[in-house]
Design a protein around this motif. Structure first.
Motif, PDB file in Angstrom:
ATOM      1  N   GLU A  14       0.829  -1.220   0.000  1.00  0.00           N
ATOM      2  CA  GLU A  14       0.000   0.000   0.000  1.00  0.00           C
ATOM      3  C   GLU A  14       0.857   1.261   0.000  1.00  0.00           C
ATOM      4  N   VAL A  15       1.950   1.247   0.777  1.00  0.00           N
ATOM      5  CA  VAL A  15       2.808   2.445   0.824  1.00  0.00           C
ATOM      6  C   VAL A  15       3.498   2.643  -0.529  1.00  0.00           C
ATOM      7  N   ILE A  16       3.942   1.552  -1.132  1.00  0.00           N
ATOM      8  CA  ILE A  16       4.588   1.670  -2.452  1.00  0.00           C
ATOM      9  C   ILE A  16       3.640   2.336  -3.453  1.00  0.00           C
ATOM     10  N   ALA A  17       2.346   2.017  -3.339  1.00  0.00           N
ATOM     11  CA  ALA A  17       1.353   2.518  -4.315  1.00  0.00           C
ATOM     12  C   ALA A  17       0.680   3.818  -3.858  1.00  0.00           C
ATOM     13  N   LEU A  18       1.198   4.461  -2.814  1.00  0.00           N
ATOM     14  CA  LEU A  18       0.503   5.579  -2.175  1.00  0.00           C
ATOM     15  C   LEU A  18       0.664   6.897  -2.959  1.00  0.00           C
ATOM     16  N   GLU A  19       0.002   6.956  -4.100  1.00  0.00           N
ATOM     17  CA  GLU A  19       0.140   8.139  -4.952  1.00  0.00           C
ATOM     18  C   GLU A  19      -0.408   9.390  -4.298  1.00  0.00           C
ATOM     19  N   SER A  20      -1.318   9.205  -3.323  1.00  0.00           N
ATOM     20  CA  SER A  20      -1.925  10.365  -2.651  1.00  0.00           C
ATOM     21  C   SER A  20      -0.961  11.003  -1.643  1.00  0.00           C
ATOM     22  N   PRO A 103       2.844  18.295   9.154  1.00  0.00           N
ATOM     23  CA  PRO A 103       1.709  17.637   9.821  1.00  0.00           C
ATOM     24  C   PRO A 103       0.932  16.701   8.889  1.00  0.00           C
ATOM     25  N   GLU A 104       0.734  17.107   7.625  1.00  0.00           N
ATOM     26  CA  GLU A 104      -0.053  16.247   6.721  1.00  0.00           C
ATOM     27  C   GLU A 104       0.700  14.957   6.370  1.00  0.00           C
ATOM     28  N   GLU A 105       2.040  15.021   6.406  1.00  0.00           N
ATOM     29  CA  GLU A 105       2.825  13.804   6.143  1.00  0.00           C
ATOM     30  C   GLU A 105       2.711  12.847   7.340  1.00  0.00           C
ATOM     31  N   ILE A 106       2.718  13.423   8.526  1.00  0.00           N
ATOM     32  CA  ILE A 106       2.587  12.590   9.725  1.00  0.00           C
ATOM     33  C   ILE A 106       1.214  11.919   9.750  1.00  0.00           C
ATOM     34  N   VAL A 107       0.184  12.661   9.347  1.00  0.00           N
ATOM     35  CA  VAL A 107      -1.167  12.080   9.304  1.00  0.00           C
ATOM     36  C   VAL A 107      -1.220  10.957   8.257  1.00  0.00           C
ATOM     37  N   ALA A 108      -0.683  11.225   7.069  1.00  0.00           N
ATOM     38  CA  ALA A 108      -0.787  10.250   5.975  1.00  0.00           C
ATOM     39  C   ALA A 108      -0.063   8.942   6.311  1.00  0.00           C
ATOM     40  N   TYR A 109       1.134   9.029   6.887  1.00  0.00           N
ATOM     41  CA  TYR A 109       1.919   7.812   7.148  1.00  0.00           C
ATOM     42  C   TYR A 109       1.661   7.232   8.535  1.00  0.00           C
TER      43      TYR A 109
END
Ligand code: URA
Length: 198
Positions: A14-20, A103-109
């Protein structure tokens, strides 16, 4: 395949494909890899860093550069084999120029880190650096106890995970000792705290 291995592999896919992800385009542009984590899927102790650096993104492995060398020395000092713990980060892709995660990177990952914790079910999470300390303390309902890392390092805080009690040990980020070797003693001292869980 072992169920934990299968669930962790799904996270990797899922992380590899995480285009968002806000860092996906940067990863593709640089031809580098996300860093999911590595170690024992049944580890008692999980280490959570901040985000991959240059060496980590080039290899896909956590803590394999200068900070990793220091982490290895710290683990050796308490006779804790690296392969017996699990090592990961909050953010799975390298922020450009190693800037602090947004902050948005911390939320996403963070959602992936939450799943890794629930799969591995560690008894202890040792946080490496301020971002990881804040994320993990807040996640386990201990946000009200947060102070600066210089006031919290080396102590144990007990929280409640979905699968039972969890001990949280905030530690300084090993990279802090790269340019300030005098600080290394503090890191070694803090690591002794982990010995009681080994
Ligand atoms: N710093 C981190 O926080 N994580 C790594 O994997 C490497 C350096």
């Amino acid at each position: 395949m072992d169920n934990r291995t299968e669930l962790l592999r799904q996270i990797k896919d899922e992380v590899i494909a995480l285009e968002s992800s806000p860092l996906y385009a940067e990863r593709v542009k640089n031809g580098v890899f996300p860093v999911i984590g590595e170690g024992d899927h049944y580890a008692k102790i999980m280490f959570v860093g901040e985000a991959p650096g240059k060496n980590e993104a080039a290899s896909g492995r956590p803590f394999c550069g200068a900070a990793g060398k220091i982490l290895d020395q710290l683990l050796t000092s308490i006779e804790l084999p690296r392969q017996s713990v699990y090592i990961t980060n909050i953010v799975k892709d390298r922020p450009p120029f190693n800037r602090d995660p947004l902050p948005e990177e911390i939320v996403a990952y963070g959602l992936f880190l939450d799943r890794q914790i629930n799969i591995i079910q560690p008894k202890v999470i040792a946080t490496l650096g301020r971002y990881s300390m804040v994320y993990i303390m807040e996640k386990f309902g201990l946000g009200a106890l947060l102070k600066s890392i210089s006031q919290m390092h080396g102590q144990t805080f007990v929280g409640k995970a979905d699968y039972g009690e969890i001990n949280i040990v905030p530690l300084y980020h090993p990279a802090a000792a790269i340019y300030n070797r005098a600080d290394l003693d503090k890191h070694f001292e803090d690591f002794k705290m982990l010995k009681k869980f080994v």
